[in-house]
Design an enzyme around this catalytic site. Structure first.
Site, PDB file in Angstrom:
ATOM      1  N   SER A 312       0.836  -1.199   0.000  1.00  0.00           N
ATOM      2  CA  SER A 312       0.000   0.000   0.000  1.00  0.00           C
ATOM      3  C   SER A 312       0.867   1.244   0.000  1.00  0.00           C
ATOM      4  CB  SER A 312      -0.895   0.020   1.244  1.00  0.00           C
ATOM      5  OG  SER A 312      -0.134   0.367   2.395  1.00  0.00           O
ATOM      6  N   ASP A 313       0.280   2.367  -0.360  1.00  0.00           N
ATOM      7  CA  ASP A 313       0.926   3.639  -0.059  1.00  0.00           C
ATOM      8  C   ASP A 313       0.714   3.900   1.427  1.00  0.00           C
ATOM      9  OD1 ASP A 313       2.250   6.061  -0.313  1.00  0.00           O
ATOM     10  OD2 ASP A 313       1.196   6.623  -2.140  1.00  0.00           O
ATOM     11  N   LEU A 314       1.447   4.857   1.979  1.00  0.00           N
ATOM     12  CA  LEU A 314       1.405   5.095   3.421  1.00  0.00           C
ATOM     13  C   LEU A 314      -0.021   5.441   3.869  1.00  0.00           C
ATOM     14  CD1 LEU A 314       2.898   5.353   6.083  1.00  0.00           C
ATOM     15  CD2 LEU A 314       3.420   7.728   5.495  1.00  0.00           C
ATOM     16  N   GLY A 316      -2.655   3.867   3.095  1.00  0.00           N
ATOM     17  CA  GLY A 316      -3.625   3.610   2.032  1.00  0.00           C
ATOM     18  C   GLY A 316      -4.738   2.666   2.437  1.00  0.00           C
TER      19      GLY A 316
END
Length: 774
Positions: A312-314, A316
């Site tokens: 995931s993105d941070l 996310g």
């Protein structure tokens, strides 16, 4: 059950097989090692492998020594840990400065300390994966700072970008990193968006070729080399054209455009061997990318054969609940994401107790958990981390920030500079010029030159435009800042005009800034909080979306005042996105676009200004005349496009555009159908008086098709250096993949019919046209 009791219970379960620990046998096949380790792990240990926690508070400095921190020890006693992110990152968000952060050698000591603790204190001795930001250099103190990605794309030189990526990887790996976040493969059709600088522009083919070069440079011929890192592709997908330019906003794209425009760069990079993919924050057609099984499983794994792990993105995964509101709680968000095929959680908020509870509530099966964990463990084994978890602290200084790296940074900066205008051959300037005025907020500001995702720099490391010019000529150089990027209270335009009046010519350095400072506040994701009352220069970089593209502050007033003096003015733009330069295009005789050129940018710009280098950068993104035109990009679908009441519908400068100090001509276009392929040849000649590079570009149009296709599509390009009078035959071969489209039944097909071939130096500077029929 306490963690101690869990460990004791697990030890009892595995006692019978302790004498045959296949996972510790370096000669055993990786699948067997993964299987053996998985069967020894508890649910909690498995979930720990799926978490990538924030790393910059995990070490402590004691003079020159570095040890694990008390914060690390506290976390390690409460949960299992598989990975850290940004351990070596330094910037205002992490509050790591040149004093509180780590030198390259100390970085190696820090990562070794973390690995040693995990190898010696954890039950199974599983090494960490350490991920770092690496888009235009490893975001750590002492590393080489290259031009940002939009500048890299402006080189149109994939071999050069491969070399740059190899250098970035070597610097990061020498300090103990294993994963480099990058390249960013977002296709941009919204220049108001704050992260344009991190991208390769508006064309799928160019983005894909740059992405392939980065992946191969990062990963080399094998990630167990000791000097390569795993490449994490960002951001999957359709993140770069958000509605209204809002960072993380929804993507307005249909399934065919998604497949034909946004996905091809990622597909090319995956086919090149990329081993990690990051899901983006946005949603597509109502489905968050962090929980989109179609993208993460059907497209990425089934269609493309992806063999790595997704992350995931941070924040996310929590965003599935808090931003998209498709999950009522964190447990649901975690279940949705991991069941959709998202292996790892950057930030670790969701894949902790919430994911464990989801498994116990039978919302996530152990088969799903084991599959995700296996993806992570496989790369740890393939990288050789179980056998070689540490790096050589004595070797770091011979690898990081070397003279060779600086020279490479200068070359990338040189090739990235785009000459937009040069009336009456004002450039290059004579080195014998007696008096030159260097003016503008970006003329002598090191951080405004570097872009976002950059660590703190010592003053003597970065060469500004002013310093580059002073090193180039013996004449008198007068510097006046003139104004700031945004602040309207500190201008000294009168002093700038006086300096111009006393000079033979003026170099005016304007543009934007992504320079973070310690007064800016930041979101939990690292994106900056925009403050309308702030006087920071920052108007670009993550979180700094714009409502207009106008030069901010007093910059236009400064430019108009200097042009009014009647002295020759050369405008140098240092910026992260295309800005409104309509007035400059009409009134300033020479314009250079340098984007954010990195630590050697000042030298590179001076080389171009004084003719030691003939510029050949080409625009990877169109420069609009107005935000009212947006979206404006060259490869629009066949449809009615006509002028507006107020202005031309065409961009001010089109995709692929860029001038040179010499001239090139094209001739003898030939197209030959050979089976399923098409061979295209033509002759390119330097008809000018100086050596130079031409970026020759081949575009294709499907004349009539069963679905609507673009009026132009870039299919091949090559950067070629020719001496005066030299000519070369250019040969390209188009394959069925270049000719295919996604038909009404959503099938990739090559349709029979006629195609138009267009060759030239820009999308709007076609010099030769031909055709062929399939």
């Amino acid at each position: 059950m306490t963690r101690t009791r869990i460990i004791l219970f697990a030890l009892l379960l595995t006692t019978g097989s302790a004498g045959a620990q296949t996972y510790k046998n370096a000669k055993a096949p990786v699948p067997a090692r993964v299987k053996d380790l998985l069967q020894r792990m508890t649910l909690e240990e498995k979930v720990g492998q799926l978490n990538t926690l924030l790393g910059w508070e995990m070490y402590e400095k004691h003079g020159d020594a570095v040890t694990v921190s008390e914060a690390f020890r506290q976390i390690e006693t409460k949960r299992y840990i598989g990975s850290f992110w940004a351990t070596l990152r330094a910037d205002p968000w992490t509050k790591k400065t040149l004093e509180t952060g780590l030198s390259p050698r100390q970085s190696a000591m820090a990562t070794n300390a973390l690995q040693r603790y995990m190898m010696e204190h954890s039950r199974l001795g599983i090494p960490l994966l350490l991920a770092e930001e690496c888009p235009h250099g490893h975001m750590a103190i002492g590393t080489t700072v290259f031009p940002t990605s939009i500048g890299q794309a402006s080189t149109w030189d994939t071999a050069l970008i491969h070399d740059m990526a190899s250098t970035i990887a070597a610097e990061a790996r020498a300090q103990g990193a294993h994963i480099g976040y990058g390249p960013v493969l977002d296709l941009v059709r919204e220049p108001r968006w704050s992260r344009v600088e991190e991208t390769y522009g508006e064309d799928p083919y160019l983005i894909g070729q740059m992405g392939v070069a980065m992946v191969k440079g990062f990963q080399g011929t094998g990630i167990n080399s000791g000097h390569n890192v795993i490449s994490t592709l960002k951001h999957f997908t359709a993140y770069g054209s958000p509605e209204g330019g809002h960072n993380g906003g929804i993507a307005l794209t249909g399934p065919r455009d998604l497949q034909m425009s946004y996905l091809p760069p990622f597909r090319a990079a995956v086919k090149a061997g990329a081993l990690s993919v990051m899901a983006s924050y946005n949603a597509i057609d109502g489905i968050p990318c962090s929980s989109n099984g179609y993208l993460l499983k059907d497209v990425l794994v089934k269609d493309w054969g992806f063999k790595g792990f997704t992350v995931s993105d941070l924040g996310g995964i929590p965003g599935v609940r808090s931003n998209h509101h498709v999950a009522p709680d964190l447990e649901t968000a975690a279940a949705l994401s991991i069941n959709a095929g998202l292996d790892a959680d950057l930030g670790g908020e969701a894949y902790g107790d919430a994911l464990i509870k989801a498994v116990k509530d039978k919302r996530v099966s152990m088969t799903v958990i084991d599959s995700a964990v296996a993806h992570v463990l496989r790369l740890k084994f393939e990288m050789g981390l179980f056998e070689h978890p540490y790096v050589d602290t004595a070797a770091v200084e011979q690898i990081v920030g070397t003279a060779a790296s600086r020279a490479l940074a200068r070359r990338v900066a040189l090739e990235s500079i785009v000459l937009l205008k040069n009336d009456n051959q004002l450039l290059p300037l004579s080195k014998s010029i007696r008096h030159l005025a260097v003016i503008g907020p970006n003329a002598d500001n090191i951080y405004n030159q570097l872009g976002d995702y950059t660590a703190p720099q010592p003053d003597d490391k970065v060469v500004t435009v002013l310093e580059g010019i002073k090193a180039k000529i013996n004449g008198e150089v007068t510097y006046v800042k003139g104004c700031a990027i945004r602040d309207t209270t500190t201008g000294n335009i009168d002093a700038a005009v006086a300096a111009a009046n006393n000079a033979d010519a003026v170099v005016l350095v304007l543009g934007g800034s992504s320079a973070r400072d310690f007064k800016t506040s930041y979101q939990a994701t690292g994106a900056a909080e925009v403050n309308a009352n702030a006087v920071s220069d920052m108007e670009s970089g993550e979180g700094y979306d714009r409502v207009s593209l106008d030069l901010m502050g007093l910059q236009n007033k400064l430019m108009e005042s200097l042009v009014a003096t009647g002295k020759p003015v050369i405008l140098v733009l240092i910026e992260g996105r295309p800005l409104n330069i309509n007035w400059a295009a009409a009134h300033v005789p020479a314009i250079l676009n340098a984007w954010y050129p990195g630590q050697e940018g000042g030298n590179a710009i001076a080389d171009v200004l004084f003719g030691d280098y003939n510029p050949a950068g080409r625009l990877p993104i169109s420069i609009p005349r107005s935000v009212g035109q947006l979206p404006v990009y060259y490869n629009y679908k066949s449809a009615s496009r006509h002028d507006y009441v107020e202005m031309d519908a065409r961009p001010l400068y089109a995709f692929g555009y860029g001038l040179s100090y010499t001239k090139f001509t094209y001739s003898d276009l030939r197209t030959t159908v050979k089976g399923k392929n098409v061979e295209i040849t033509y002759t390119l000649k330097n008809t000018g008086s100086v050596a130079g590079d031409e970026v020759t570009q081949l575009y294709l149009q499907d004349d009539y098709s069963s679905v609507v296709t673009p009026v132009q599509q870039l299919k091949r390009f090559r950067r070629i250096r020719l001496q005066p009078g030299e000519q070369q035959e250019i040969r390209f071969t188009l394959t069925p993949e270049d000719l295919q489209l996604l038909n009404a039944q959503m099938q990739w097909v090559v349709e029979p019919g006629s195609f138009t071939v267009m060759v030239g130096g820009a999308s709007d500077a076609i010099q030769l046209k031909g055709s062929f029929t399939l």
